[in-house]
Write a protein that holds these residues in place. Sequence first.
Motif, PDB file in Angstrom:
ATOM      1  N   ALA A 186      51.380  11.436  -6.445  1.00  0.00           N
ATOM      2  CA  ALA A 186      49.997  10.977  -6.621  1.00  0.00           C
ATOM      3  C   ALA A 186      49.018  12.155  -6.714  1.00  0.00           C
ATOM      4  O   ALA A 186      47.827  11.951  -6.997  1.00  0.00           O
ATOM      5  CB  ALA A 186      49.608  10.048  -5.481  1.00  0.00           C
ATOM      6  N   GLY A 187      49.497  13.362  -6.475  1.00  0.00           N
ATOM      7  CA  GLY A 187      48.645  14.546  -6.640  1.00  0.00           C
ATOM      8  C   GLY A 187      47.568  14.621  -5.568  1.00  0.00           C
ATOM      9  O   GLY A 187      47.704  14.063  -4.477  1.00  0.00           O
ATOM     10  N   ASN A 188      46.464  15.303  -5.883  1.00  0.00           N
ATOM     11  CA  ASN A 188      45.425  15.494  -4.853  1.00  0.00           C
ATOM     12  C   ASN A 188      44.487  14.286  -4.737  1.00  0.00           C
ATOM     13  O   ASN A 188      43.680  14.230  -3.807  1.00  0.00           O
ATOM     14  CB  ASN A 188      44.630  16.781  -5.098  1.00  0.00           C
ATOM     15  CG  ASN A 188      43.913  16.773  -6.444  1.00  0.00           C
ATOM     16  OD1 ASN A 188      43.586  15.709  -6.963  1.00  0.00           O
ATOM     17  ND2 ASN A 188      43.671  17.939  -6.996  1.00  0.00           N
ATOM     18  N   LEU A 189      44.589  13.355  -5.639  1.00  0.00           N
ATOM     19  CA  LEU A 189      43.774  12.112  -5.612  1.00  0.00           C
ATOM     20  C   LEU A 189      42.271  12.391  -5.544  1.00  0.00           C
ATOM     21  O   LEU A 189      41.516  11.585  -5.001  1.00  0.00           O
ATOM     22  CB  LEU A 189      44.214  11.193  -4.457  1.00  0.00           C
ATOM     23  CG  LEU A 189      45.538  10.457  -4.651  1.00  0.00           C
ATOM     24  CD1 LEU A 189      45.871   9.586  -3.429  1.00  0.00           C
ATOM     25  CD2 LEU A 189      45.516   9.590  -5.906  1.00  0.00           C
ATOM     26  N   TYR A 190      41.838  13.528  -6.063  1.00  0.00           N
ATOM     27  CA  TYR A 190      40.392  13.775  -6.127  1.00  0.00           C
ATOM     28  C   TYR A 190      39.748  12.826  -7.140  1.00  0.00           C
ATOM     29  O   TYR A 190      38.619  12.386  -6.962  1.00  0.00           O
ATOM     30  CB  TYR A 190      40.081  15.224  -6.533  1.00  0.00           C
ATOM     31  CG  TYR A 190      40.514  16.263  -5.518  1.00  0.00           C
ATOM     32  CD1 TYR A 190      40.729  15.930  -4.184  1.00  0.00           C
ATOM     33  CD2 TYR A 190      40.705  17.590  -5.898  1.00  0.00           C
ATOM     34  CE1 TYR A 190      41.132  16.881  -3.263  1.00  0.00           C
ATOM     35  CE2 TYR A 190      41.105  18.553  -4.980  1.00  0.00           C
ATOM     36  CZ  TYR A 190      41.315  18.188  -3.666  1.00  0.00           C
ATOM     37  OH  TYR A 190      41.718  19.124  -2.762  1.00  0.00           O
TER      38      TYR A 190
END
Length: 301
Positions: A186-190
């Motif tokens: 999901a990565g950094n979800l920024y």
Amino acid sequence: MSEILNSRRVVSGPRFLKGHGTENDFVILPDPDGVLDLPPALVARLCDRRAGIGADGVLRVVRSAAHPEALPMAAEAEWFMDYRNSDGSVAEMCGNGVRVFARYLVLAGLAKSGELAVATRAGVRQVHVAADRPGAPGEVTVRMGRAELPGPGSVTVSVGEYDWPALNVNMGNPHAVAFVDDLAQAGNLYATPSVEPASAYPTGVNVEFVVDRGPRHVAMRVHERGSGETRSCGTGACAVMVAAARRDGADPAVTGQPVTYTVDVPGGRLVITERVDGVVEMTGPAVIVAEGELSADWLKS
Ligand SMILES: N[C@@H](CCC[C@H](N)C(=O)O)C(=O)O
């Protein structure tokens, strides 16, 4: 030093408390008569982690009889949880928030531990605040209502190079639940994950990413509508439990048996049961951290 700290009050303004449930944190604003002016910009300032108090959301504590949205529920529930996301937007329901809200009511002497009812925009929720044991505050259980699976059930969640099929689950508020191979995908979800078709969620969506940890045991991350990635989401954990039970062939409506999952979130653990009648019950901690006064000058600035 303590003499200096105790010598005089330096601010005066409305009271607030700070609390959390599995590290989903809230500014609590006691406002029994519903007189506080709480525009979205003020909510966002309160939730600002550098220039404000810092929180994922605000729980305004209002008597149901004093709030137009809650008035029809006043006979069933004395108190209304007016929940706002950290960007100032209004949401129907907050699962961690309702546990913290109930903890506040009991600590403030506004309700007794045991069974109590809380009005929310998603309807009245029955809450059980367990009695404290020495050194261990009692956990809080919420009857979260039945999950709805709006059709078409399947949507697609995308982050970066990844696309996953996801289940559309409504727990009073909207969720898309995607089972992934690794929560890091999901990565950094920024940024807000993309969910298609967008028409499935006309008011936006909370997105959960889920992996298996063992039998009836999952772990999740969440990107919340209006708040970004948080350390926990109670309605999200319930949506995840329901999606996992459907995936695992454990739907109580089919098996005739209740089913319980442990749902790990970055900020702790929730235990969630779907009963044979479809009602979802969530149990977890609720903590009040601090109490103080807002600065009247800061409010005016
Ligand atoms: N953190 C909450 C959910 C808060 C509302 C959500 N962001 C929405 O907009 O629906 C929870 O514990 O359920």
